[in-house]
Design a protein around this motif. Structure first.
Motif, PDB file in Angstrom:
ATOM      1  N   THR A 563       0.832  -1.204   0.000  1.00  0.00           N
ATOM      2  CA  THR A 563       0.000   0.000   0.000  1.00  0.00           C
ATOM      3  C   THR A 563       0.866   1.253   0.000  1.00  0.00           C
ATOM      4  O   THR A 563       2.023   1.240   0.405  1.00  0.00           O
ATOM      5  CB  THR A 563      -0.908   0.027   1.235  1.00  0.00           C
ATOM      6  N   ASP A 564       0.219   2.353  -0.437  1.00  0.00           N
ATOM      7  CA  ASP A 564       0.885   3.654  -0.399  1.00  0.00           C
ATOM      8  C   ASP A 564       0.579   4.327   0.938  1.00  0.00           C
ATOM      9  O   ASP A 564       0.041   3.691   1.859  1.00  0.00           O
ATOM     10  CB  ASP A 564       0.448   4.511  -1.590  1.00  0.00           C
ATOM     11  N   ALA A 565       0.893   5.610   1.036  1.00  0.00           N
ATOM     12  CA  ALA A 565       0.702   6.329   2.300  1.00  0.00           C
ATOM     13  C   ALA A 565      -0.762   6.392   2.715  1.00  0.00           C
ATOM     14  O   ALA A 565      -1.076   6.507   3.902  1.00  0.00           O
ATOM     15  CB  ALA A 565       1.283   7.747   2.194  1.00  0.00           C
ATOM     16  N   GLU A 566      -1.687   6.328   1.744  1.00  0.00           N
ATOM     17  CA  GLU A 566      -3.119   6.392   2.042  1.00  0.00           C
ATOM     18  C   GLU A 566      -3.729   5.004   2.186  1.00  0.00           C
ATOM     19  O   GLU A 566      -4.954   4.849   2.163  1.00  0.00           O
ATOM     20  CB  GLU A 566      -3.863   7.171   0.942  1.00  0.00           C
ATOM     21  N   LYS A 567      -2.893   3.966   2.277  1.00  0.00           N
ATOM     22  CA  LYS A 567      -3.325   2.582   2.454  1.00  0.00           C
ATOM     23  C   LYS A 567      -4.046   2.022   1.221  1.00  0.00           C
ATOM     24  O   LYS A 567      -4.849   1.084   1.342  1.00  0.00           O
ATOM     25  CB  LYS A 567      -4.241   2.434   3.687  1.00  0.00           C
ATOM     26  N   ASN A 568      -3.776   2.579   0.037  1.00  0.00           N
ATOM     27  CA  ASN A 568      -4.340   2.039  -1.196  1.00  0.00           C
ATOM     28  C   ASN A 568      -3.430   0.931  -1.711  1.00  0.00           C
ATOM     29  O   ASN A 568      -2.220   1.139  -1.874  1.00  0.00           O
ATOM     30  CB  ASN A 568      -4.464   3.132  -2.261  1.00  0.00           C
ATOM     31  N   TYR A 570      -1.456  -1.747  -4.161  1.00  0.00           N
ATOM     32  CA  TYR A 570      -0.834  -1.631  -5.486  1.00  0.00           C
ATOM     33  C   TYR A 570      -1.751  -2.214  -6.567  1.00  0.00           C
ATOM     34  O   TYR A 570      -1.985  -1.599  -7.610  1.00  0.00           O
ATOM     35  CB  TYR A 570       0.513  -2.353  -5.472  1.00  0.00           C
ATOM     36  N   TYR A 600       6.137   2.783  -5.165  1.00  0.00           N
ATOM     37  CA  TYR A 600       4.749   3.006  -4.752  1.00  0.00           C
ATOM     38  C   TYR A 600       4.639   3.059  -3.226  1.00  0.00           C
ATOM     39  O   TYR A 600       3.872   3.850  -2.675  1.00  0.00           O
ATOM     40  CB  TYR A 600       3.876   1.879  -5.301  1.00  0.00           C
ATOM     41  N   THR A 601       5.401   2.228  -2.558  1.00  0.00           N
ATOM     42  CA  THR A 601       5.374   2.195  -1.085  1.00  0.00           C
ATOM     43  C   THR A 601       6.389   3.149  -0.468  1.00  0.00           C
ATOM     44  O   THR A 601       6.579   3.133   0.753  1.00  0.00           O
ATOM     45  CB  THR A 601       5.664   0.771  -0.587  1.00  0.00           C
ATOM     46  N   ARG A 602       7.047   3.965  -1.328  1.00  0.00           N
ATOM     47  CA  ARG A 602       8.089   4.884  -0.854  1.00  0.00           C
ATOM     48  C   ARG A 602       9.193   4.130  -0.110  1.00  0.00           C
ATOM     49  O   ARG A 602       9.691   4.568   0.920  1.00  0.00           O
ATOM     50  CB  ARG A 602       7.494   5.983   0.031  1.00  0.00           C
ATOM     51  N   HIS A 603       9.536   2.987  -0.653  1.00  0.00           N
ATOM     52  CA  HIS A 603      10.645   2.154  -0.162  1.00  0.00           C
ATOM     53  C   HIS A 603      10.456   1.708   1.290  1.00  0.00           C
ATOM     54  O   HIS A 603      11.433   1.480   2.016  1.00  0.00           O
ATOM     55  CB  HIS A 603      11.977   2.896  -0.305  1.00  0.00           C
ATOM     56  N   ALA A 604       9.184   1.617   1.709  1.00  0.00           N
ATOM     57  CA  ALA A 604       8.904   1.115   3.056  1.00  0.00           C
ATOM     58  C   ALA A 604       9.270  -0.368   3.140  1.00  0.00           C
ATOM     59  O   ALA A 604       9.235  -1.076   2.132  1.00  0.00           O
ATOM     60  CB  ALA A 604       7.423   1.308   3.383  1.00  0.00           C
TER      61      ALA A 604
END
Length: 618
Positions: A563-568, A570, A600-604
């Protein structure tokens, strides 16, 4: 009433005996400042014999007396007859003795003498010095220090408290603690006061409100003390300063420091202890008198005499030294201390004021943490080895066949993971391929995966039909089932000569197939039961004919669920978009997909294992 000659002689002997036995020094001095007569206490205190003193003048033993001041004194003395003042006597060995002097005029045979009763006030001066030094230290402290009474009234706050909180000293002394501490309203103050009385000292964290409204977080160490018949809480507050009425502080400062929980001491430039508080005596096992006869290096094994002056010079240059040291107690134990030493000039002399805290418990905690870190490093090394072993299970080098290209990549969320894939060469120019996902992550999933991989390879060599392989693997996993452990998987059988592809799905994502025009479709129905849940499950197979420039892709949950920062998530749509783009090889396709998911996950850090398997027809 007159006395007989015998009685007069007895009175004279009694008076002489009394003067000789007096503890105070008694001098008779003539007009020329000569010591006409002295008692035994003078000789004992100053170290001179009577013969030596009979040849001396006041100027020889009084550091403040000169011929000029004597003339002035004699003139005033003739007027007042009785005077009282303080002076300083000099002993034969050079010691300076502060003294309280009371003088009277005496006339004998027509001659006038000064009769001086002199008392040694060394101990009195020492006490007064300690009080002044204590008050000076508290006023100059960087931490906030204040006193309150049992009614929550501020009785004193030091300058640091005024500077940080923005109140004048008069404003502080008109306030109560809950005027600046909203976390402890009036109804809770008495509860906190009772806790302080029961424990003797408390350590709390709270926030104080400055005059302009700022909230200042502080740590407060409060100590209950009784002084002059009243109870007070003395609080040492980080980031808050002290304030109080000057008359109260002068008596109270020394008492407060002596009751502080931390060790507080003063030393001079010759390493002599000048004062220590009660906490120092209690922890180190020495009385205050014993401390006053010692030097710092008597209890500091890390700072011998030859190094003391070097450290003293560093303290003068920097103003403050903060360090961790050791101190030897009277019974021989070594106690680790965190010491903050402050350089102070007071009344023309140099001192170091030290605040020391026992850090034995902290060091024990640090040692435990170091052991935990060593254990962590050992476990990480073992997990790295496990990861290397797991990677050896997977086909790190894809097969190479004319007219086909193959690629696969697996990225575990932890050191080891539960995703797996394999390329299984078979007879008659056939290739078995499997990709699966074990429920869970970590070591248990990795072990489950390793067993499943062996099962797939073994059974595919016996009967490579995808439905049969899944059927047999499922039964094996059900027999050795562990609670909560199962796996999804897809098995494929590729005929390299006819380009025919058979596949069967056990609860896994479908295969994505892109044709030469770029159209993408799903093959191998998604869903169904995973492996290891229900024995004798039948898995339906599917057959298709591959064409030139067809490309197939298999993937695990780690590709669609990040997910991205808004929990959406991929999602499959982004995978299909990249799969429909331009790239040269299946290796490049997989690299683009993994890079896209990371961005997409900002390298989390990944939350699930990620695995791709792809092959294409030339």
């Amino acid at each position: 009433m007159g006395y007989s000659e015998t009685e007069s002689e007895e009175i004279q002997r009694l008076a002489h005996f009394t003067i000789e036995q007096a503890s105070d020094m008694i001098f008779w001095v003539d007009r020329q400042a000569r010591l006409y007569r002295v008692n035994e206490a003078v000789c004992k205190t100053l170290g001179y014999s009577r013969e030596e003193l009979s040849l001396m003048t006041v100027h020889d033993i009084d550091a403040e007396s000169t011929p000029e001041t004597w003339e002035e004194f004699w003139g005033d003395f003739k007027k007042d007859k009785i005077q009282q003042f303080e002076s300083c006597l000099v002993a034969k060995d050079g010691r300076e003795i502060p003294a309280e002097v009371r003088v009277y005029s005496v006339e004998s045979d027509g001659r006038f003498f000064v009769c001086a009763f002199v008392r040694d006030i060394t101990e009195q001066k020492r006490r007064e010095f300690a009080q002044r030094l204590s008050q000076f230290t508290i006023e100059k402290a960087g931490d906030l220090i204040y006193w309150i009474d049992s009614e929550a009234n501020f009785k004193y706050a030091n300058q640091a408290a005024c500077d940080l909180m923005g109140y004048t000293r008069e404003e502080f002394l008109s306030m109560k603690t809950y005027d600046v501490d909203p976390n402890f309203p009036p109804e809770e103050f008495q509860q906190r006061w009772r806790a302080l009385k029961e424990e003797g000292s408390i350590l709390i964290q709270t926030s104080l409100q400055a005059k302009e409204g700022r909230m200042i977080p502080v740590e407060i160490s409060a100590n209950l003390i009784e002084f002059e018949g009243k109870e007070y809480a003395c609080s040492f507050v980080r980031d808050i300063t002290e304030r109080k009425s000057r008359e109260f502080v002068q008596r109270f400062s020394h008492f407060t420091i002596d009751r502080a929980g931390d060790l507080i001491y003063w030393i001079d430039s010759d390493a002599n202890f000048k004062h220590v508080n009660q906490a120092a005596c209690d922890l180190m096992g020495y009385t205050r008198e014993e401390f006053m006869s010692m030097k710092t290096y008597d209890i500091d094994p890390d700072n011998p005499p030859e190094e003391f002056q070097e450290r003293w010079q560093r303290l003068k240059e920097t103003g403050v030294l903060v360090f961790v040291g050791r101190r030897r107690t009277k019974d021989g134990r070594m106690i680790p201390l965190e010491i903050s030493s402050n350089f102070i000039e007071f009344e023309g002399k140099e001192y170091a004021c030290g605040f020391a805290r026992d850090i034995s418990e902290r060091l024990n905690t640090q040692q435990k943490l170091a052991r935990l870190n060593r254990d962590k490093e050992r476990i990480e090394a073992e997990l790295n080895l496990a990861r290397q072993i797991q990677e050896s299970f997977l086909s790190t080098v894809p097969p190479c066949y004319d007219g086909f290209c193959f690629a696969a990549k697996s990225l575990p969320a932890r050191f080891v993971g539960g995703d797996f894939f394999d390329f299984i060469p078979l007879d008659d120019q056939k290739l078995g391929m499997v990709l699966g996902d074990v429920a869970g992550k970590g070591v248990s999933a990795a072990l489950y995966m390793a067993q499943a991989l062996g099962d797939f390879r073994h059974l595919a060599l016996i009967n490579p039909d995808p439905s049969a392989v899944l059927y047999e693997v499922n039964n094996i996993l059900c027999k050795r089932a562990r609670q909560g452990m199962f796996a999804t998987a897809m098995f494929l059988l590729l005929d390299l000569r006819t380009k025919s592809l058979q596949l069967a799905n056990a609860g896994h994502h479908p295969l994505l197939l892109r044709n030469r025009e770029g159209k993408i479709e799903s093959r191998g129905k998604a869903g169904g039961l995973p492996l290891g849940i229900l024995p004798d499950t039948v898995f339906t197979g599917e057959t298709m004919e591959l064409k030139s420039r067809d490309l197939a892709l298999l993937y695990t949950d780690g590709a669609t669920e990040p997910t991205d920062a808004e929990k959406n998530p991929y999602g499959l749509e982004r995978i299909s978009e990249i799969m429909g783009g331009d790239y040269e090889t299946t290796v490049e396709l997989i690299e683009r997909l993994t890079d896209s998911i990371s961005a997409y996950t900002r390298h989390a850090p990944p939350q699930d294992d990620l695995t791709f398997l792809s092959f294409g027809v030339g």
